[in-house]
Design a protein around this motif. Structure first.
Motif, mmCIF file in Angstrom:
data_model
loop_
_atom_site.group_PDB
_atom_site.id
_atom_site.type_symbol
_atom_site.label_atom_id
_atom_site.label_comp_id
_atom_site.label_asym_id
_atom_site.label_seq_id
_atom_site.Cartn_x
_atom_site.Cartn_y
_atom_site.Cartn_z
ATOM 1 N N UNK A 1 -5.924 9.547 1.386
ATOM 2 C CA UNK A 1 -5.886 9.188 -0.259
ATOM 3 C C UNK A 1 -6.526 9.251 -0.907
ATOM 4 N N UNK A 2 -7.947 8.099 -0.659
ATOM 5 C CA UNK A 2 -8.670 7.919 -0.673
ATOM 6 C C UNK A 2 -10.383 8.636 -0.539
ATOM 7 N N UNK A 3 -9.870 9.675 0.502
ATOM 8 C CA UNK A 3 -11.082 10.686 0.227
ATOM 9 C C UNK A 3 -10.277 11.815 -0.899
ATOM 10 N N UNK B 1 -0.814 6.879 -4.680
ATOM 11 C CA UNK B 1 -0.902 7.933 -5.201
ATOM 12 C C UNK B 1 -1.819 7.726 -6.393
ATOM 13 N N UNK B 2 -1.858 7.152 -6.307
ATOM 14 C CA UNK B 2 -2.957 6.609 -7.430
ATOM 15 C C UNK B 2 -4.421 5.679 -7.516
ATOM 16 N N UNK B 3 -4.103 3.644 -6.833
ATOM 17 C CA UNK B 3 -5.225 3.352 -6.935
ATOM 18 C C UNK B 3 -6.141 3.852 -6.186
ATOM 19 N N UNK B 4 -5.248 4.179 -4.426
ATOM 20 C CA UNK B 4 -6.194 4.752 -3.375
ATOM 21 C C UNK B 4 -6.791 6.603 -4.274
ATOM 22 N N UNK C 1 -5.220 1.439 -13.245
ATOM 23 C CA UNK C 1 -4.419 1.366 -11.320
ATOM 24 C C UNK C 1 -4.417 0.294 -11.145
ATOM 25 N N UNK C 2 -5.522 -1.021 -11.377
ATOM 26 C CA UNK C 2 -4.683 -1.893 -10.504
ATOM 27 C C UNK C 2 -3.898 -2.751 -11.133
ATOM 28 N N UNK C 3 -3.096 -2.103 -12.616
ATOM 29 C CA UNK C 3 -1.451 -3.215 -12.866
ATOM 30 C C UNK C 3 -0.684 -2.079 -12.161
ATOM 31 N N UNK D 1 0.720 -1.028 -0.129
ATOM 32 C CA UNK D 1 -0.267 0.113 0.697
ATOM 33 C C UNK D 1 0.612 1.119 -0.297
ATOM 34 N N UNK D 2 1.598 1.043 1.225
ATOM 35 C CA UNK D 2 3.014 2.623 0.767
ATOM 36 C C UNK D 2 3.640 2.414 -0.558
#
Ligand code: NAD
Length: 418
Positions: A217-219, A182-185, A351-353, A175-176
């Motif tokens: 990051x998601x928010x 920066x992209x997925x979240x 993004x999952x890529x 995750x970090x």
């Protein structure tokens, strides 16, 4: 006894097509898959994975299998499995234990089935696999060399385990990685959360008061995309820096109790518990819609909602109406589980890529290196940079290179203004 359990194997042909579609949009992972099929970095070891069983996860599993791994897989949420994808994986001899709409007991049964396969490396999304190995199934610890963790909530739990000395094997916090959060979240959760809300409700966002609880990051991604659809976005936070950033990004910031009176749609995305609770529900407008995109279904006080309600109706898929004693109606999406996966399809493949390229490369790193002491480790910088470079190249984007003079200038302190 078959070494898999899915809802309906006849869905497999649909699952193959879904996986092919995802793979076409995952160029980085596809390149890694090609290299793995030549180098076989896993040499027959078993990888145990607890990940949302989506078409993108199927591409990751194909990549690991191409690298010589045996894979045992369960879902990381009772409501996020795509049954056609699970069926397709079972046809490929993957030990998959996953179906949509599980009870909590069924969910943990699947986690334990994965542990029965004796994983050497674990891949987790939310740390339920690691948690179960460390609590109920400690005999499995002796086999495990290391693991990876996909999400913020999982990393938080694992750091808590590390702090108290409970963690017994090394975990790489995928995750970090910059090429993950920066992209997925941000862009992944941003787009897919809106997608989930729209698929569940088909409401118009333009002109609505859209409350985002949590500006992490998601928010940030959800707020940005909701604004783009014409909503009036309100942010609630507990962290002063994040609140300030939201304010300077042009959002109204206020306590949840105040936002409760004006919001039309509420989305929790904090990784925290009871962010929206009874005291807020009591103030909400008739017709308010509640959704969660955080990892666990604890962010909205569902028990509070049940207590306030005199009756409940299912209006359509993923949309429940709670009728309150005072006549107001509140609407809960996808049982308060992460709405982007339960009501839509999770993050887009692009993004999952990057997230799953990190997963694949970190699993390879764990397989190839000596067993590391039990700590939570960052993703090695070379992996993060490799993923970014490969993604740029797949997107046909070229960037500049530092000249020798610039390299020298950036490494010196003697030179100032000229
Ligand atoms: N739905 C998905 O596909 C998806 C994808 C990635 C992450 N997640 C999950 O989403 C959650 C958030 O992840 P993130 O990376 O944005 O985390 P983050 O740590 O960057 O952000 C969380 C934010 O919530 C704030 N917060 C905490 N308690 C709060 C409260 N009571 N009220 C208001 N704000 C509060 C924090 O101050 C922080 O700014 C985690 O559970 C993570 O695992 C979900």
């Amino acid at each position: 006894m078959e070494n898999f359990k899915v809802k309906d194997r006849s869905l497999a042909s649909k699952g193959f097509l879904q996986t092919e579609w995802a793979s076409n949009h995952m160029p980085v992972l596809s390149q890694i898959q090609k290299r793995f099929s030549e180098e076989k970095p896993f040499g027959g070891i078993t990888l145990g994975a607890c990940l949302h069983v989506t078409k993108e996860t199927a591409v990751l599993v194909d990549t690991l299998v191409a690298g010589g791994a045996k894979v045992a897989l369960c879902g990381s949420n009772p409501l996020s499995t795509q049954d056609d994808v699970a069926a397709a994986l079972s046809e490929k001899d993957v030990n998959v234990y996953a179906w949509r709409d599980q009870t909590t007991e069924e969910y943990y049964w699947c986690v334990e089935k994965v542990i029965d396969h004796g994983p050497i490396i674990t891949l987790d999304d939310g740390a339920d696999l690691v948690g179960t190995i460390h609590s109920k199934r400690t005999e499995a610890l002796q086999n495990v060399k290391g693991g990876t963790e996909e999400t913020t909530t999982g990393v938080l739990r694992l750091r808590a385990m590390e702090k108290t000395g409970a963690l017994k094997y090394a975990i790489i916090a995928v995750n970090d990685a910059y090429t993950k959060y920066l992209f997925d979240n941000r862009y992944g959760t941003g787009q897919s959360t809106i997608d989930g809300i729209l698929r569940a409700t088909n409401i118009l966002l333009a002109g609505k008061n859209f409350v985002v609880c949590g500006y992490g990051w998601c928010g940030r991604g959800i707020a940005m995309r909701a604004k783009g659809m014409g909503a009036n976005v309100i942010v609630t936070e507990v962290n002063p820096l994040r609140a300030l950033e939201a304010a300077m990004n042009g959002f109204r910031v206020m306590p949840t109790a105040e936002a409760a009176t004006t919001g039309d749609i509420f989305v929790t995305i904090t990784g925290d518990i009871n962010v929206i609770r009874k005291e807020h529900m009591q103030k909400m407008k008739n017709g308010a819609i509640l959704a969660n995109s955080g990892h666990f279904n604890v962010e909205i006080g569902i028990k509070d909602l049940e207590e306030l309600a005199v009756s409940k109706r299912n209006i359509r898929r993923n949309l429940d109406e709670y009728n309150l004693a005072d006549g107001r109606k509140l609407y809960l999406l996808a049982d308060g589980r992460l709405v982007n996966l339960a009501a839509a399809e999770g993050h887009p493949s692009e993004v999952m890529d990057m997230s799953f390229a990190n997963q694949a490369l970190c699993a390879e790193y764990l397989a190839k290196n000596e067993k590391m002491p039990p700590k939570v480790y960052p993703v090695p910088k070379e992996i993060d940079e490799t993923v970014a470079t490969m993604k740029l190249s797949a997107m046909k984007i070229k960037i500049d290179e530092l000249t020798d003079e610039q390299k020298k200038y950036l490494a010196t302190w003697e030179m100032g203004t000229i």
